[in-house]
Design a protein around this motif. Structure first.
Motif, PDB file in Angstrom:
ATOM      1  N   ARG A  22      -6.720  -1.869  -3.825  1.00 31.92           N
ATOM      2  CA  ARG A  22      -7.183  -0.646  -3.176  1.00 31.92           C
ATOM      3  C   ARG A  22      -7.208   0.409  -4.117  1.00 31.92           C
ATOM      4  N   CYS A  23      -6.234   0.773  -5.162  1.00 32.46           N
ATOM      5  CA  CYS A  23      -6.092   1.897  -5.829  1.00 32.46           C
ATOM      6  C   CYS A  23      -6.853   1.639  -7.157  1.00 32.46           C
ATOM      7  N   GLY A  24      -6.495   0.080  -7.590  1.00 34.43           N
ATOM      8  CA  GLY A  24      -7.159  -0.423  -8.891  1.00 34.43           C
ATOM      9  C   GLY A  24      -5.884   0.110 -10.128  1.00 34.43           C
ATOM     10  N   LYS A  25      -4.727   0.355  -9.876  1.00 28.64           N
ATOM     11  CA  LYS A  25      -3.672   0.757 -10.609  1.00 28.64           C
ATOM     12  C   LYS A  25      -3.082  -0.499 -11.100  1.00 28.64           C
ATOM     13  N   CYS A  26      -2.175  -0.463 -12.365  1.00 31.65           N
ATOM     14  CA  CYS A  26      -1.703  -1.650 -12.772  1.00 31.65           C
ATOM     15  C   CYS A  26      -0.252  -1.519 -12.402  1.00 31.65           C
ATOM     16  N   PHE A  27       0.476  -2.862 -12.025  1.00 29.85           N
ATOM     17  CA  PHE A  27       1.811  -2.689 -11.440  1.00 29.85           C
ATOM     18  C   PHE A  27       2.225  -4.015 -11.872  1.00 29.85           C
ATOM     19  N   CYS A  28       3.765  -4.540 -11.893  1.00 32.18           N
ATOM     20  CA  CYS A  28       4.343  -5.362 -12.124  1.00 32.18           C
ATOM     21  C   CYS A  28       4.286  -6.325 -11.090  1.00 32.18           C
ATOM     22  N   ASP A  29       4.615  -7.398 -10.857  1.00 26.17           N
ATOM     23  CA  ASP A  29       4.537  -8.267  -9.869  1.00 26.17           C
ATOM     24  C   ASP A  29       5.414  -7.727  -8.600  1.00 26.17           C
ATOM     25  N   LYS A  30       6.573  -7.316  -8.966  1.00 26.36           N
ATOM     26  CA  LYS A  30       7.568  -6.801  -8.055  1.00 26.36           C
ATOM     27  C   LYS A  30       6.926  -5.526  -7.220  1.00 26.36           C
ATOM     28  N   CYS A  31       6.310  -4.713  -7.920  1.00 28.04           N
ATOM     29  CA  CYS A  31       5.662  -3.313  -7.422  1.00 28.04           C
ATOM     30  C   CYS A  31       4.446  -3.730  -6.764  1.00 28.04           C
ATOM     31  N   CYS A  32       3.693  -4.651  -6.988  1.00 28.06           N
ATOM     32  CA  CYS A  32       2.262  -5.013  -6.430  1.00 28.06           C
ATOM     33  C   CYS A  32       2.366  -6.256  -5.730  1.00 28.06           C
ATOM     34  N   SER A  33       3.336  -6.630  -4.763  1.00 30.54           N
ATOM     35  CA  SER A  33       3.731  -7.636  -4.145  1.00 30.54           C
ATOM     36  C   SER A  33       3.162  -8.306  -2.819  1.00 30.54           C
ATOM     37  N   ALA A 174      -5.513   9.216  19.677  1.00 27.25           N
ATOM     38  CA  ALA A 174      -6.276   8.408  18.935  1.00 27.25           C
ATOM     39  C   ALA A 174      -6.851   9.417  17.526  1.00 27.25           C
ATOM     40  N   MET A 175      -7.664  10.520  18.025  1.00 28.77           N
ATOM     41  CA  MET A 175      -8.136  11.355  17.370  1.00 28.77           C
ATOM     42  C   MET A 175      -7.366  11.921  16.147  1.00 28.77           C
ATOM     43  N   HIS A 176      -5.968  12.333  16.583  1.00 31.08           N
ATOM     44  CA  HIS A 176      -4.930  12.699  15.711  1.00 31.08           C
ATOM     45  C   HIS A 176      -4.659  11.623  14.737  1.00 31.08           C
ATOM     46  N   LYS A 177      -4.552  10.213  15.034  1.00 31.42           N
ATOM     47  CA  LYS A 177      -4.134   9.317  14.280  1.00 31.42           C
ATOM     48  C   LYS A 177      -5.398   9.279  13.126  1.00 31.42           C
ATOM     49  N   ALA A 178      -6.415   9.350  13.564  1.00 35.07           N
ATOM     50  CA  ALA A 178      -7.711   9.110  12.830  1.00 35.07           C
ATOM     51  C   ALA A 178      -7.663  10.211  11.691  1.00 35.07           C
ATOM     52  N   THR A 179      -7.439  11.469  12.024  1.00 36.09           N
ATOM     53  CA  THR A 179      -7.696  12.359  11.047  1.00 36.09           C
ATOM     54  C   THR A 179      -6.460  12.252  10.340  1.00 36.09           C
ATOM     55  N   LYS A 180      -5.255  11.667  10.538  1.00 41.91           N
ATOM     56  CA  LYS A 180      -4.182  11.592   9.709  1.00 41.91           C
ATOM     57  C   LYS A 180      -4.640  10.526   8.564  1.00 41.91           C
ATOM     58  N   LEU A 181      -5.282   9.503   9.026  1.00 44.80           N
ATOM     59  CA  LEU A 181      -5.707   8.408   8.136  1.00 44.80           C
ATOM     60  C   LEU A 181      -6.809   8.984   7.248  1.00 44.80           C
ATOM     61  N   LEU A 182      -7.684   9.558   7.710  1.00 42.99           N
ATOM     62  CA  LEU A 182      -8.743  10.390   6.736  1.00 42.99           C
ATOM     63  C   LEU A 182      -8.101  11.156   5.644  1.00 42.99           C
ATOM     64  N   TYR A 183      -7.267  11.940   5.959  1.00 41.92           N
ATOM     65  CA  TYR A 183      -6.659  12.753   4.973  1.00 41.92           C
ATOM     66  C   TYR A 183      -5.811  12.030   3.922  1.00 41.92           C
ATOM     67  N   GLU A 184      -5.082  10.822   4.468  1.00 43.36           N
ATOM     68  CA  GLU A 184      -4.096   9.980   3.391  1.00 43.36           C
ATOM     69  C   GLU A 184      -5.199   9.591   2.541  1.00 43.36           C
ATOM     70  N   SER A 185      -6.495   8.863   3.113  1.00 40.59           N
ATOM     71  CA  SER A 185      -7.193   8.252   2.069  1.00 40.59           C
ATOM     72  C   SER A 185      -7.989   9.214   1.266  1.00 40.59           C
ATOM     73  N   ARG A 186      -8.101  10.419   1.625  1.00 43.62           N
ATOM     74  CA  ARG A 186      -8.870  11.590   0.974  1.00 43.62           C
ATOM     75  C   ARG A 186      -7.810  11.816  -0.396  1.00 43.62           C
ATOM     76  N   ASP A 187      -6.427  11.800   0.065  1.00 41.73           N
ATOM     77  CA  ASP A 187      -5.589  12.255  -1.193  1.00 41.73           C
ATOM     78  C   ASP A 187      -5.284  11.226  -2.180  1.00 41.73           C
ATOM     79  N   GLN A 188      -5.842   9.894  -2.015  1.00 44.22           N
ATOM     80  CA  GLN A 188      -5.663   8.861  -2.757  1.00 44.22           C
ATOM     81  C   GLN A 188      -6.542   9.222  -4.236  1.00 44.22           C
TER      82      GLN A 188
END
Length: 188
Positions: A22-33, A174-188
């Motif tokens: 999803r983000c493309g960053k590098c992790f060890c096996d434990k942190c990206c399992s 549902a609209m409230h959850k949608a906007t929360k998801l939208l803001y979370e994905s914008r922050d990445q």
């Protein structure tokens, strides 16, 4: 020397690096399992993700499975555009391509989702002791495309018995959850 983005473990012959799909960053096996489906990036089968991305992907999957249908079916609200004195009874729904909030009544309006800056849910029934509240509406400030001008639209659940208040409350949630998801994905 390259290290894990989360635990700072040094990568070597034994400790291999893995990329979060999803983000493309590098992790060890434990942190990206975590292995979670990522349909928005065309991964149908579960793929390796870091813990933070896996949580967001799980929330998105739940949203697509449950709330999206509610938003696309729509609900009826009294809608006040801008600073108008009167409101209009309108059906509010998400467009088929999920890019616009469509308002249909005597007039027809479309607000591009990406232009919505925040969502304020209006509630009633709050007591100082933290009693039950219920969503009765929301205010959406949004930018007019091609301008920095900020406008707002206000939705209020109808008290009319011909309108389904439970459907309106579900749509607001549902609209409230949608906007929360939208803001979370914008922050990445």
């Amino acid at each position: 020397c390259p290290r894990c983005m989360q635990c700072d473990t040094k990568f070597d012959f034994i400790t291999r690096k893995h990329h979060c799909r999803r983000c493309g960053k590098c992790f060890c096996d434990k942190c990206c399992s975590k292995k979670v489906p990522l349909p928005r990036m065309c991964f149908v089968d579960p793929v390796r993700q870091c813990a933070e991305c896996a949580l967001i992907s799980q929330k998105e999957t739940e949203f697509y499975d449950k709330q999206l249908k509610v938003l696309m079916n729509g609900a009826t609200f009294f809608v006040t555009l801008g600073t108008a004195d009167k409101s209009e009874l309108m059906v509010c729904r998400l467009s088929n391509n999920q890019r616009y909030l469509v308002l249909d009544g005597d007039g027809h309006y479309e607000i591009e989702i990406i232009q919505i800056s925040t969502v304020q849910i209006l509630t009633e029934g709050f007591t100082p002791g933290g009693g039950n509240t219920r969503a009765i509406g929301m205010i959406l400030p949004y930018k007019v495309p091609g301008s920095e001008e900020l406008r707002q639209v206000k939705f209020t659940a109808s008290e009319d018995f011909s309108c389904n208040k439970k459907l309106s409350a579900s749509w607001l949630a549902a609209m409230h959850k949608a906007t929360k998801l939208l803001y979370e994905s914008r922050d990445q």
